[in-house]
Design an enzyme around this catalytic site. Structure first.
Site, PDB file in Angstrom:
ATOM      1  N   ASP A  38      13.617  24.313 -34.082  1.00 52.13           N
ATOM      2  CA  ASP A  38      12.792  23.181 -34.513  1.00 52.13           C
ATOM      3  C   ASP A  38      13.034  21.979 -33.595  1.00 52.13           C
ATOM      4  O   ASP A  38      13.605  20.973 -34.013  1.00 52.13           O
ATOM      5  CB  ASP A  38      13.145  22.845 -35.970  1.00 52.13           C
ATOM      6  CG  ASP A  38      12.334  21.696 -36.527  1.00 52.13           C
ATOM      7  OD1 ASP A  38      11.274  21.392 -35.968  1.00 52.13           O
ATOM      8  OD2 ASP A  38      12.773  21.100 -37.526  1.00 52.13           O
ATOM      9  N   HIS A  64      18.509  22.959 -34.160  1.00 48.30           N
ATOM     10  CA  HIS A  64      18.310  21.502 -34.228  1.00 48.30           C
ATOM     11  C   HIS A  64      18.494  21.065 -35.683  1.00 48.30           C
ATOM     12  O   HIS A  64      17.524  20.851 -36.408  1.00 48.30           O
ATOM     13  CB  HIS A  64      16.916  21.114 -33.723  1.00 48.30           C
ATOM     14  CG  HIS A  64      16.661  21.489 -32.295  1.00 48.30           C
ATOM     15  ND1 HIS A  64      16.370  22.781 -31.902  1.00 48.30           N
ATOM     16  CD2 HIS A  64      16.655  20.735 -31.164  1.00 48.30           C
ATOM     17  CE1 HIS A  64      16.190  22.813 -30.593  1.00 48.30           C
ATOM     18  NE2 HIS A  64      16.353  21.591 -30.119  1.00 48.30           N
TER      19      HIS A  64
END
Length: 292
Positions: free
Chosen positions: A169, A42
């Site tokens: 994340d 991410h």
């Protein structure tokens, strides 16, 4: 999911925790000459201008990276010192706490990759993907992909070098994140159990918008029976006293052997500068455990 923009939270206390650990692990893994694959599921926009746009609205960095920048660098524990030093390098000529750019995980990875290493950064949001692609287009070590980073792990693991850091994340703003993540990690560990996995999770004080929130840390902890570390930093008043985010945590599979000691040196400072008052865990703004 495509409404989430990490720029709102750039440089906040969760970023300090996750990026400090990411940087420490990358520095450790660089000590071996063998090529390293770094996967960022991410990636966001890569880095963030704190003086304009979304980042300037909530100014969350003022309760995150800013208090650390006000400390004397030489007095900081190594894990925190490395992050502060990198942030200062990202803001040349500005030696005080009034920084204007904050490096996200792709920028941290790019700063640490060697010629023999490779990085793959994923981002689905079209605007953030465009920024990420533009900012790292000239770097042959980094591949930028507009795909679901979690789904893509299956094709990337195991890497040819058998060495990888996987940084996960998610935003956790949709229910599917809580369901899919354990499934993806179970498959990834089955394919490549020796990688260094860093997984971030939020600690939320609201009463169960998603029932999976409460049990996620323990579930992630239970997925891997080898060397694993869990740390949390509490920045609010506790689950029973606040709504929204009151802290965040990391679970790391196969952490560097020295990471626990580095966190033991750093967490008291982070708890004092960034933490709330009486919190879960040890009551001083943080918690840490490891099993091998």
């Amino acid at each position: 999911m495509l409404s989430y923009r990490h720029a709102f939270h750039a440089g906040n206390a969760p970023d300090v925790l996750k990026h400090g650990v990411l940087l420490y692990c990358l520095e450790y893994l660089r000590k071996k000459e063998k090529p390293l694959l770094c996967i960022d599921t991410h990636g966001g926009a890569g880095y963030y201008n704190l003086t304009e746009g979304y980042a300037a609205k909530n100014r969350e960095w003022e309760q995150g990276i800013t208090p650390l920048l006000k400390e004397t660098v030489g007095t900081l524990p190594p894990l925190v010192r490395s992050l502060v030093t990198l942030v200062r390098e990202f803001n040349p000529g500005n030696r005080n706490a009034d920084i204007w750019r904050y490096p996200g995980s792709p920028a941290i990875t790019a700063a640490l990759l060697r010629e023999q290493d490779r990085g793959v950064c994923f981002e689905l949001h079209p605007a953030d993907f465009a920024l990420l692609q533009k900012r790292f287009r000239g770097d042959p070590r980094l591949q930028i992909r507009r795909e679901d980073g979690l789904a893509a792990l299956k094709a990337l693991l195991p890497p040819p070098s058998r060495r990888a850091l996987i940084f996960i994340d998610p935003s956790y703003e949709i229910k599917e994140d809580y369901r899919i993540l354990p499934e993806i990690l179970t498959d990834a560990l089955g394919r490549f159990s020796s990688g260094c996995y860093i997984i971030w999770y939020p600690l939320l004080g609201r009463k169960g918008e998603f029932p999976q929130e409460k049990g996620l840390p323990e579930l992630l902890w239970s997925l891997y029976g080898g060397n694993r570390l869990r740390t949390e930093l509490y920045t609010g008043q506790g689950v029973s006293e606040t709504r929204g985010l009151y802290g965040s945590g990391l679970i790391i599979y196969n952490p560097p052997w020295s990471l626990k000691e580095a966190l033991e040196e750093s967490l008291p400072l982070l708890g004092r500068l960034l933490g709330g008052s009486k919190n879960p865990g040890n009551g001083y703004g943080w918690d840490l455990r490891q099993e091998t």
